[in-house]
Design a protein around this motif. Structure first.
Motif, PDB file in Angstrom:
ATOM      1  N   THR A 128      -7.663  -0.535  -5.874  1.00  0.00           N
ATOM      2  CA  THR A 128      -7.573  -1.015  -7.241  1.00  0.00           C
ATOM      3  C   THR A 128      -7.543   0.128  -8.251  1.00  0.00           C
ATOM      4  OG1 THR A 128      -8.273  -2.903  -8.557  1.00  0.00           O
ATOM      5  CG2 THR A 128      -9.976  -1.371  -7.911  1.00  0.00           C
ATOM      6  N   MET A 129      -7.566   1.359  -7.756  1.00  0.00           N
ATOM      7  CA  MET A 129      -7.323   2.516  -8.628  1.00  0.00           C
ATOM      8  C   MET A 129      -5.815   2.589  -8.874  1.00  0.00           C
ATOM      9  SD  MET A 129     -10.229   3.948  -9.176  1.00  0.00           S
ATOM     10  CE  MET A 129     -10.816   2.300  -9.345  1.00  0.00           C
ATOM     11  N   LEU A 130      -5.418   2.506 -10.150  1.00  0.00           N
ATOM     12  CA  LEU A 130      -3.999   2.349 -10.455  1.00  0.00           C
ATOM     13  C   LEU A 130      -3.139   3.436  -9.827  1.00  0.00           C
ATOM     14  CD1 LEU A 130      -4.247   1.257 -14.171  1.00  0.00           C
ATOM     15  CD2 LEU A 130      -3.872  -0.126 -12.156  1.00  0.00           C
ATOM     16  N   ALA A 131      -3.572   4.683  -9.911  1.00  0.00           N
ATOM     17  CA  ALA A 131      -2.704   5.758  -9.430  1.00  0.00           C
ATOM     18  C   ALA A 131      -2.632   5.749  -7.911  1.00  0.00           C
ATOM     19  CB  ALA A 131      -3.224   7.106  -9.925  1.00  0.00           C
ATOM     20  N   VAL A 132      -3.771   5.516  -7.258  1.00  0.00           N
ATOM     21  CA  VAL A 132      -3.767   5.522  -5.795  1.00  0.00           C
ATOM     22  C   VAL A 132      -2.899   4.391  -5.262  1.00  0.00           C
ATOM     23  CG1 VAL A 132      -5.216   5.409  -3.743  1.00  0.00           C
ATOM     24  CG2 VAL A 132      -6.089   6.466  -5.815  1.00  0.00           C
ATOM     25  N   ASP A 133      -2.945   3.250  -5.931  1.00  0.00           N
ATOM     26  CA  ASP A 133      -2.215   2.098  -5.418  1.00  0.00           C
ATOM     27  C   ASP A 133      -0.711   2.331  -5.417  1.00  0.00           C
ATOM     28  OD1 ASP A 133      -2.314  -0.667  -4.411  1.00  0.00           O
ATOM     29  OD2 ASP A 133      -1.150  -1.092  -6.208  1.00  0.00           O
ATOM     30  N   VAL A 134      -0.219   3.116  -6.378  1.00  0.00           N
ATOM     31  CA  VAL A 134       1.216   3.406  -6.370  1.00  0.00           C
ATOM     32  C   VAL A 134       1.594   4.052  -5.032  1.00  0.00           C
ATOM     33  CG1 VAL A 134       3.047   4.758  -7.468  1.00  0.00           C
ATOM     34  CG2 VAL A 134       1.290   3.663  -8.859  1.00  0.00           C
ATOM     35  N   HIS A 135       0.706   4.875  -4.516  1.00  0.00           N
ATOM     36  CA  HIS A 135       0.971   5.565  -3.255  1.00  0.00           C
ATOM     37  C   HIS A 135       0.813   4.643  -2.049  1.00  0.00           C
ATOM     38  CE1 HIS A 135       1.061   8.646  -0.225  1.00  0.00           C
ATOM     39  NE2 HIS A 135      -0.197   8.454   0.111  1.00  0.00           N
ATOM     40  N   VAL A 136      -0.219   3.839  -2.024  1.00  0.00           N
ATOM     41  CA  VAL A 136      -0.496   3.090  -0.793  1.00  0.00           C
ATOM     42  C   VAL A 136      -0.084   1.627  -0.837  1.00  0.00           C
ATOM     43  CG1 VAL A 136      -2.361   4.525   0.075  1.00  0.00           C
ATOM     44  CG2 VAL A 136      -2.869   2.705  -1.541  1.00  0.00           C
ATOM     45  N   HIS A 137       0.420   1.173  -1.968  1.00  0.00           N
ATOM     46  CA  HIS A 137       0.863  -0.221  -2.040  1.00  0.00           C
ATOM     47  C   HIS A 137       1.909  -0.505  -0.968  1.00  0.00           C
ATOM     48  CE1 HIS A 137       2.084  -4.074  -3.575  1.00  0.00           C
ATOM     49  NE2 HIS A 137       3.344  -3.672  -3.671  1.00  0.00           N
ATOM     50  N   ASP A 138       1.802  -1.681  -0.362  1.00  0.00           N
ATOM     51  CA  ASP A 138       2.761  -2.087   0.678  1.00  0.00           C
ATOM     52  C   ASP A 138       2.813  -1.135   1.865  1.00  0.00           C
ATOM     53  OD1 ASP A 138       3.662  -4.594   0.328  1.00  0.00           O
ATOM     54  OD2 ASP A 138       5.482  -4.063  -0.785  1.00  0.00           O
ATOM     55  N   THR A 139       1.702  -0.454   2.132  1.00  0.00           N
ATOM     56  CA  THR A 139       1.632   0.348   3.358  1.00  0.00           C
ATOM     57  C   THR A 139       0.596  -0.284   4.287  1.00  0.00           C
ATOM     58  OG1 THR A 139      -0.200   1.713   2.664  1.00  0.00           O
ATOM     59  CG2 THR A 139       2.010   2.454   2.016  1.00  0.00           C
ATOM     60  N   TYR A 140       0.440   0.353   5.438  1.00  0.00           N
ATOM     61  CA  TYR A 140      -0.567  -0.114   6.382  1.00  0.00           C
ATOM     62  C   TYR A 140      -1.982   0.027   5.860  1.00  0.00           C
ATOM     63  CZ  TYR A 140       1.954  -2.033  10.158  1.00  0.00           C
ATOM     64  OH  TYR A 140       2.681  -2.906  10.902  1.00  0.00           O
ATOM     65  N   PHE A 141      -2.159   0.827   4.776  1.00  0.00           N
ATOM     66  CA  PHE A 141      -3.498   0.925   4.199  1.00  0.00           C
ATOM     67  C   PHE A 141      -3.949  -0.459   3.699  1.00  0.00           C
ATOM     68  CE2 PHE A 141      -6.799   2.049   1.224  1.00  0.00           C
ATOM     69  CZ  PHE A 141      -7.397   3.150   1.811  1.00  0.00           C
ATOM     70  N   VAL A 142      -3.029  -1.155   3.064  1.00  0.00           N
ATOM     71  CA  VAL A 142      -3.345  -2.501   2.579  1.00  0.00           C
ATOM     72  C   VAL A 142      -3.613  -3.439   3.752  1.00  0.00           C
ATOM     73  CG1 VAL A 142      -2.480  -4.472   1.277  1.00  0.00           C
ATOM     74  CG2 VAL A 142      -1.999  -2.159   0.485  1.00  0.00           C
ATOM     75  N   VAL A 143      -2.778  -3.306   4.783  1.00  0.00           N
ATOM     76  CA  VAL A 143      -2.951  -4.158   5.966  1.00  0.00           C
ATOM     77  C   VAL A 143      -4.345  -3.934   6.566  1.00  0.00           C
ATOM     78  CG1 VAL A 143      -2.079  -4.659   8.272  1.00  0.00           C
ATOM     79  CG2 VAL A 143      -0.478  -4.176   6.408  1.00  0.00           C
ATOM     80  N   ALA A 144      -4.734  -2.663   6.663  1.00  0.00           N
ATOM     81  CA  ALA A 144      -6.051  -2.373   7.226  1.00  0.00           C
ATOM     82  C   ALA A 144      -7.147  -2.924   6.325  1.00  0.00           C
ATOM     83  CB  ALA A 144      -6.216  -0.864   7.413  1.00  0.00           C
ATOM     84  N   HIS A 145      -6.991  -2.717   4.998  1.00  0.00           N
ATOM     85  CA  HIS A 145      -7.991  -3.211   4.047  1.00  0.00           C
ATOM     86  C   HIS A 145      -8.286  -4.688   4.280  1.00  0.00           C
ATOM     87  CE1 HIS A 145      -9.635  -4.912   0.374  1.00  0.00           C
ATOM     88  NE2 HIS A 145      -8.489  -5.516   0.111  1.00  0.00           N
ATOM     89  N   LEU A 181      -2.417   5.567   9.067  1.00  0.00           N
ATOM     90  CA  LEU A 181      -0.967   5.365   9.018  1.00  0.00           C
ATOM     91  C   LEU A 181      -0.508   5.053   7.598  1.00  0.00           C
ATOM     92  CD1 LEU A 181      -0.407   3.235  12.218  1.00  0.00           C
ATOM     93  CD2 LEU A 181       0.676   5.413  11.692  1.00  0.00           C
ATOM     94  N   GLY A 182      -1.233   4.159   6.951  1.00  0.00           N
ATOM     95  CA  GLY A 182      -0.840   3.767   5.601  1.00  0.00           C
ATOM     96  C   GLY A 182      -0.950   4.937   4.654  1.00  0.00           C
ATOM     97  N   TYR A 183      -2.036   5.697   4.796  1.00  0.00           N
ATOM     98  CA  TYR A 183      -2.219   6.823   3.889  1.00  0.00           C
ATOM     99  C   TYR A 183      -1.124   7.857   4.089  1.00  0.00           C
ATOM    100  CZ  TYR A 183      -4.646   9.499   0.486  1.00  0.00           C
ATOM    101  OH  TYR A 183      -4.951  10.145  -0.682  1.00  0.00           O
ATOM    102  N   MET A 184      -0.658   7.968   5.353  1.00  0.00           N
ATOM    103  CA  MET A 184       0.425   8.927   5.625  1.00  0.00           C
ATOM    104  C   MET A 184       1.779   8.355   5.220  1.00  0.00           C
ATOM    105  SD  MET A 184      -1.204  10.158   9.216  1.00  0.00           S
ATOM    106  CE  MET A 184       0.313  10.238  10.067  1.00  0.00           C
ATOM    107  N   GLY A 185       1.815   7.088   4.838  1.00  0.00           N
ATOM    108  CA  GLY A 185       3.050   6.563   4.269  1.00  0.00           C
ATOM    109  C   GLY A 185       3.799   5.567   5.121  1.00  0.00           C
ATOM    110  N   MET A 186       3.186   5.041   6.179  1.00  0.00           N
ATOM    111  CA  MET A 186       3.924   4.055   6.960  1.00  0.00           C
ATOM    112  C   MET A 186       3.912   2.708   6.236  1.00  0.00           C
ATOM    113  SD  MET A 186       3.806   2.919  10.897  1.00  0.00           S
ATOM    114  CE  MET A 186       4.388   1.306  11.411  1.00  0.00           C
ATOM    115  N   PRO A 187       5.086   2.201   5.872  1.00  0.00           N
ATOM    116  CA  PRO A 187       5.124   0.925   5.150  1.00  0.00           C
ATOM    117  C   PRO A 187       4.808  -0.242   6.075  1.00  0.00           C
ATOM    118  CG  PRO A 187       7.346   1.700   5.559  1.00  0.00           C
ATOM    119  CD  PRO A 187       6.428   2.760   6.092  1.00  0.00           C
ATOM    120  N   ARG A 194       5.398  -4.123   7.487  1.00  0.00           N
ATOM    121  CA  ARG A 194       6.525  -5.035   7.726  1.00  0.00           C
ATOM    122  C   ARG A 194       7.796  -4.355   8.227  1.00  0.00           C
ATOM    123  NH1 ARG A 194       5.563  -9.352   2.719  1.00  0.00           N
ATOM    124  NH2 ARG A 194       3.671 -10.222   3.629  1.00  0.00           N
ATOM    125  N   TYR A 195       7.690  -3.171   8.826  1.00  0.00           N
ATOM    126  CA  TYR A 195       8.842  -2.554   9.489  1.00  0.00           C
ATOM    127  C   TYR A 195       8.493  -2.357  10.955  1.00  0.00           C
ATOM    128  CZ  TYR A 195      10.974  -1.326   5.024  1.00  0.00           C
ATOM    129  OH  TYR A 195      11.559  -1.368   3.802  1.00  0.00           O
TER     130      TYR A 195
END
Ligand code: HEM
Ligand SMILES: [Cu+2]
Lengths: 205, 543
Positions: free
Chosen positions: B377-394, B449-455, B457-458
């Motif tokens: 929910t940190m605006l800047a961080v979410d731009v980076h991790v939105h729609d990645t596996y970080f969200v899935v893990a969360h 994975l999400g933090y490293m940028g894996m989106p 749904r692929y």
């Protein structure tokens, strides 16, 4: 099947539970229509001029008469509740009959209105949409059709319930007030939804 | 617990229990007994848990390698969509409320049934009707929209049975609404004498909060899905910019329901954990009022944070800032619960029984899930991790690590009450441990994975992500096996377990005062409550 267990210890408790259940149900209905009102509000915010222009194309006076009819039917519903509370079963049945009759009147007028719109080419259905030229107009009429249609479905259910109840009470010397009260609440909700639909759709002109 | 070679004979309690009040199929399918309806739900959600689990197995198997080897793109999309839809609406949302809630709420408040028993049965039938639509979707090829149904994908481009699956979710929604309504009225009107609001078990408080959300949020989902169906069928353009509509409106309406819905999924679990913690510590819950109130606070504030799913959607930055702030606020009541559980356990007389282990697992996973929510929910961080596996893990940490652990915790805690039989505790401990390990192995790599940028749904990904994906998939294997384990020994216990007696854990609460399994009418005489909640003896001796 074994006979079911009553969860209640007395009638008052049961009455209170029934009323509360109905109020909660009305809450869900308000949220259901709330989604549609949100869509209408957004459409008006995004296309204010077009929204007003298309509101002008609706039949203001048919809507107005329908508002009068529905408000009157709500009065009858309230009188039915009053009669039922007094224990006057047959009077309650008569008022309920009047309520249903006015509900039918509303539906008849609404059907006439839809027919007129169909002929004018304003209704977004096959064959009736000849005059719908621009997208926002179509969207507006779609929202109009869906919301008034959903309202009409609710009203139809209401008419069935009210008629059924009137039939059951037609010869009753006394009446349990709860079913009448609960049905009355539902009827008022239908009325209130219309009271919001009317200005949002017709009076935005 | 010793088990003899001969299975113990049927006990007297069992002969007069709700289980034996009728044995025909008809007596089950037409029952209005809240306990039997709970069993009907238990069987049906277990079935859907397996269906959803199979879809997940396909997804994880495909992700073992960077190449798209197991499924086509289309097939992969359908697998994860079905997984999400089935798990959310056909397992998680009804999971704890409709089984344990149904079984326990009347027992816990000293009532003979819920307020509207026939409505309760109707709710199960509606759920099953929705389930049939979902299965029909599956047979007819499925959908590829994800569980979120975003427009314009779902309304214009998606292939497959979008309308059918929207109908499925629409229909089960009404089951949720009726159950929520029933619970609210039951809790308000059917409490026995002396069962004041301040004496309600915390399980009841959290179900009360859940029910408020069920009743107020679900209709919004219903109308939203109806609008999508209308768009596909009749070209109603409310979500279509070309027709003057706005696709963002869909996201607003969807998340207005679905953020509160995540709390539908976790609040009942929080209630379960409060019961398990108190019973394990054999102490009153520390700060009872705060734990109870935090459930209500979560339900209320949870309605105001939906915009945190839309930070990168183009909504106004001011809206985003407010949603971000409110999302921080909604974490406070969850934090209160965790602190109070910890304080409850402090100097408790703890036995390492399965319910306690599941509760501990829950708390750990819930904390990780909650804290990563704050990161998101940190605006800047979410731009980076939105729609990645970080969200899935969360959200899996909360919904699977949290809620499913709590579900199993509840199952292990109340199983003796529901069935009248004890299960082998050692196996319960093994299952709790395996679930915890398997879960972390599956989902922790997904944060990385999400933090490293894996989106999300692929199913095709760069080779450097393979190690973590293989770890995750093997974890899923462990987790799947761990979920199956309880089925074996719990079913075994039905015949072979020792009779449980009314109160095997020595817990407080009215449900433990009646026989196990409870008689059909719950209470021969409506009880009267004179003591505060969680009034454990030990604490009183110490004081
Ligand atoms: C501590 C409070 C929480 C905060 C601050 C929080 C924050 C967030 C944020 C910001 C996102 C959006 C991430 C993105 O898509 O970029 C998100 C996604 C999500 N959260 Fe949470 N969350 C919290 C608690 C929960 C809980 C309790 C649950 C479930 C029971 C949950 C379930 C989800 C789900 C399902 C999604 C993803 C939906 C999707 O895109 O498919 N969250 N959360
Ligand atoms: Cu959210």
């Amino acid at each position: 099947m074994t006979e079911s267990v009553s969860p209640y210890t007395d009638r008052r408790q049961r009455h209170a539970a029934d009323m509360m259940g109905m109020y909660l149900f009305l809450g869900t209905e308000i949220m259901l229509f709330g989604g549609l009102f949100a869509a209408m509000a957004l459409t008006r915010l995004q296309h204010p001029a077009e929204y007003v222009a298309h509101s002008r194309e609706l039949h203001l006076w048919i809507g107005a008469w329908n508002t009068v009819i529905l408000l009157t039917s709500s009065l009858f519903a309230a009188l039915a509740v009053h009669a039922a509370r007094e224990g006057a079963g047959r009077a309650a049945a008569r008022w309920l009959g009047a309520t249903a009759a006015f509900g039918l009147g509303f539906l008849a007028l609404k059907a006439t209105e839809y027919t007129l719109e169909f002929r004018e080419g304003l209704l977004p259905v096959t064959g009736g949409d000849g005059a719908l030229s621009e997208p926002v107009q179509r969207l507006f009429m779609h929202l109009y059709l869906v919301s008034t249609g959903l309202h009409a479905v609710h009203l139809t259910i209401g008419i069935c319930v009210v008629t059924g109840l009137a039939w059951r009470l037609r010869r009753a010397e006394s009446a349990r007030a709860i079913p009448v009260e609960i049905t009355g609440l539902y009827w008022h909700l239908i009325d209130v939804v219309w009271v919001f639909l009317y200005p949002v759709l017709y009076l935005a002109r | 617990m010793s088990t003899t070679a001969e299975p113990p004979a049927e006990t007297e309690e069992e002969r007069v229990s709700y289980f034996r009040s009728g044995t025909s199929l008809r007596s089950w399918l037409l029952t209005t007994d809240h306990k039997r309806i709970a069993i009907l739900y238990l069987l049906s959600i277990t079935f859907f848990f397996f269906v959803g689990g199979l879809a997940a197995a396909l997804v994880r198997a495909d992700l073992m390698t960077p190449a798209p080897d197991l499924m086509t793109n289309e097939g992969y999309n359908r697998a994860f969509s079905l997984h999400g839809i089935i798990m959310v609406w056909f397992f998680l949302i009804p999971s704890i409320p409709n089984t344990f809630g149904n079984f326990l709420i009347p027992l816990m408040i000293g009532a003979r049934d819920v307020a509207f028993p026939r409505l309760n049965l109707l709710s199960w039938y509606i759920y099953m009707a929705g389930g049939l639509f979902a299965l029909a979707t599956l047979v007819l090829g499925g959908v590829d929209t994800g569980w979120t149904f975003y427009t314009p994908l779902s309304s214009m481009y998606a292939n497959g049975s979008v309308v059918l699956v929207a109908t499925a979710v629409f229909v089960t929604g009404f089951s949720s609404i009726l159950t929520g309504l029933n619970f609210i009225v039951t809790i308000h009107k059917l409490r026995c004498p002396g069962m004041t609001w301040g004496r309600l078990p915390l399980f009841i408080w959290s179900h009360y909060a859940t029910s408020i959300i069920l009743v107020l949020a679900t209709p919004v989902l219903a109308i939203t899905l109806a609008l999508i169906a209308a768009e596909r069928l009749f070209g109603l353009g409310v979500f279509n910019p070309a027709l003057g509509g706005d696709p963002l409106l869909f996201q607003h309406l969807f998340w207005f329901y679905s953020h509160p819905a995540v709390y539908i999924m976790v609040l009942p679990a929080l209630g379960v954990i409060s019961e398990l913690v108190a019973a394990s510590a054999r102490k009153p819950v520390f700060g009872y009022e705060f734990v109870a109130g935090s459930s209500i606070a979560i339900a209320v504030i949870g309605f105001l944070v939906w915009g945190h799913h839309m930070f990168v959607s183009g909504q106004s930055v001011y809206a985003s800032a407010i949603f971000s702030f409110l999302s921080l606020v909604v974490a406070v009541p969850s934090g209160i619960k965790v602190y109070n559980w910890t304080a409850t356990l402090w100097k408790g007389h703890i036995a390492l029984d399965p319910p306690f282990l599941f509760a501990m697992g829950f708390i750990g996973l819930f904390v990780v899930g909650g804290l990563t929510g704050l990161v998101l929910t940190m605006l800047a961080v979410d731009v980076h991790v939105h729609d990645t596996y970080f969200v899935v893990a969360h959200f899996h940490y909360i919904m699977v690590g949290g809620t499913v652990s709590a579900f199993f915790g509840a199952l292990h805690f109340w199983w003796p009450k529901i069935t009248g039989r004890l299960y082998p505790l050692a196996w319960g401990r093994v299952a709790a441990l395996l679930i915890f390990i398997g879960f972390n192995l599956t989902f922790f790599p997904q944060f990385l994975l999400g933090y490293m940028g894996m989106p999300r749904r692929y199913h095709v990904y760069p080779p450097e992500f393979q190690v973590l994906n293989v770890l995750s998939s093997s974890g899923a294997g462990v987790l799947g096996a761990a979920y199956l384990l309880p089925f074996v020994y719990l079913l075994w216990s039905l015949r072979n377990g020792a009779p449980a007696g009314p109160n095997p854990w020595g817990a407080t609460g009215l449900e433990w005062t009646v026989a196990s399994p409870p008689p059909e009418h719950n209470f021969a005489e409506i009880p009267e409550v004179t003591r505060p909640p969680y009034d454990y003896e030990i604490e009183r001796h110490d004081a």
